[in-house]
Design an enzyme around this catalytic site. Structure first.
Site, PDB file in Angstrom:
ATOM      1  N   ILE A 258       0.858  -1.169   0.000  1.00 30.86           N
ATOM      2  CA  ILE A 258       0.000   0.000   0.000  1.00 30.86           C
ATOM      3  C   ILE A 258       0.900   1.226   0.000  1.00 30.86           C
ATOM      4  O   ILE A 258       1.774   1.374   0.854  1.00 30.86           O
ATOM      5  CB  ILE A 258      -0.917   0.039   1.243  1.00 30.86           C
ATOM      6  CG1 ILE A 258      -1.627  -1.302   1.428  1.00 30.86           C
ATOM      7  CG2 ILE A 258      -1.922   1.181   1.119  1.00 30.86           C
ATOM      8  CD1 ILE A 258      -2.459  -1.753   0.268  1.00 30.86           C
ATOM      9  N   CYS A 259       0.729   2.092  -0.988  1.00 33.49           N
ATOM     10  CA  CYS A 259       1.468   3.356  -1.062  1.00 33.49           C
ATOM     11  C   CYS A 259       2.974   3.110  -0.978  1.00 33.49           C
ATOM     12  O   CYS A 259       3.532   2.362  -1.758  1.00 33.49           O
ATOM     13  CB  CYS A 259       0.964   4.307   0.029  1.00 33.49           C
ATOM     14  SG  CYS A 259       1.481   6.023  -0.172  1.00 33.49           S
TER      15      CYS A 259
END
Length: 332
Positions: A115-116
């Protein structure tokens, strides 16, 4: 890849583990977890666990303490292994113990996702070598520098390469989790989850629609700086190649070479980018698309619409619905 059962089946729970650590971005953890939890309400069967490198509880970026279920290295084989992000590691190197905490479970997981800026942890663990990936648009260049064999796609909301997934900035973790749910259970269940969470099933456009305009360095040469300042100050002016060359008393060929050497673009593309950024700003502040096109210097609304379609894969109207100021909507 093991997957949890479809609606009404009695398959074993699909084990989802999220790797967390001190400084982790809380939304990177909560967003995907909420998608999987919500999916369980519609018939999925996800078992979510939080893991840290040592098994000790951690403190998030907001200062909240997060209790974990165990150590990453002690966890049995997982169906899905997610690595949350942190703003610490684009700014500094990923610690060896954190990279190892990602590498060990990833080796036996059915699929691995970040994530990210969790992509930096995957990269440090060697899990992105030779693969396509993405991360937050602001640090995509840094990921590419740290993992030169990885093909970084800075405009993607999320990228799948085999069983490895990476996603863009924070809320893109929700997009990625929805995509994983759809893979496991099909579009109907995923659509139910998206509706319950009041989010898009699939967002139109890429990260470019969220990025700040023209953050590149200014030209080195005073001559080219004169031209870029001229265009920026008055996007509506006559900025044809011939007119711009006249301002410097140089040939069109020489001016084109200056733009290529210093800005890696053409004069026409530069003018287009300035007008595009101006139009976005006007739309952000509530001007109509027709007004924005005229004030930004586009020959017509249609020409502006084509640029938006090419750069953002959405129309000016769709862009404005997402990002314009609430001032007009709230005016009484």
């Amino acid at each position: 890849m093991a997957a949890s059962g479809s609606r009404g089946t009695e398959a074993a729970p699909h084990r989802v583990a999220i790797l967390v650590y001190d400084g982790v971005t809380l939304l990177d953890v909560a967003g995907p977890a909420e998608v999987f939890r919500e999916a369980n309400r519609f018939g999925a069967e996800y078992a979510i666990v939080l893991l840290s490198p040592t098994g000790a509880d951690i403190t998030s970026n907001l200062g909240f303490r997060i209790a974990v279920d165990g150590a990453a290295c002690a966890e049995p084989a997982l169906d899905t292994f997610l690595v949350a992000g942190s703003d610490r590691y684009p700014r500094g190197r990923v610690p060896v113990d954190l990279a190892e905490a990602a590498r060990i479970p990833a080796a036996v997981a059915g699929r691995v996702a970040s994530i990210c800026t969790g992509a930096f942890v995957l990269a440090a663990a060697g899990l992105l070598d030779g693969k396509r990936a993405t991360t937050h648009w602001q640090v995509a260049h840094e990921l590419a520098a740290r993992c030169p064999t990885c093909r970084v796609e800075p405009d993607a909301i999320y990228v799948r390469d085999g069983t490895t997934y990476t996603s863009a900035g924070v809320t893109a973790g929700i997009d990625l989790a929805l995509a994983l749910v759809e893979t496991d259970h099909g579009p109907d269940l995923a659509r139910d989850v998206a509706r319950a969470l009041v989010v898009y099933m699939q967002r139109a456009g890429g990260q470019s629609q969220f990025s700040a305009p023209l953050q590149g360095p200014p030209p080195r040469s005073p001559a080219l700086r004169t031209i870029t300042d001229l265009v920026t100050a008055n996007p509506r002016g006559d900025h044809s190649l011939g007119e711009l060359a006249k301002h410097l008393n140089v040939s069109t060929r020489h001016l084109t070479r200056l733009f290529h050497d210093e800005l890696s673009t053409t004069p026409a593309r530069y003018v287009e980018s300035i007008r595009f950024d101006m139009a976005r700003a006007l739309l952000d502040h509530g001007h109509t698309a027709t007004q924005a096109a005229a004030r930004a210097g586009f020959p017509s609304y249609e020409s502006m619409r084509r640029i938006f379609a090419r750069k953002l894969s959405i129309t000016p109207a769709a862009y404005q619905r997402r990002f314009s100021t609430t001032r007009r909507a709230n005016a009484g």
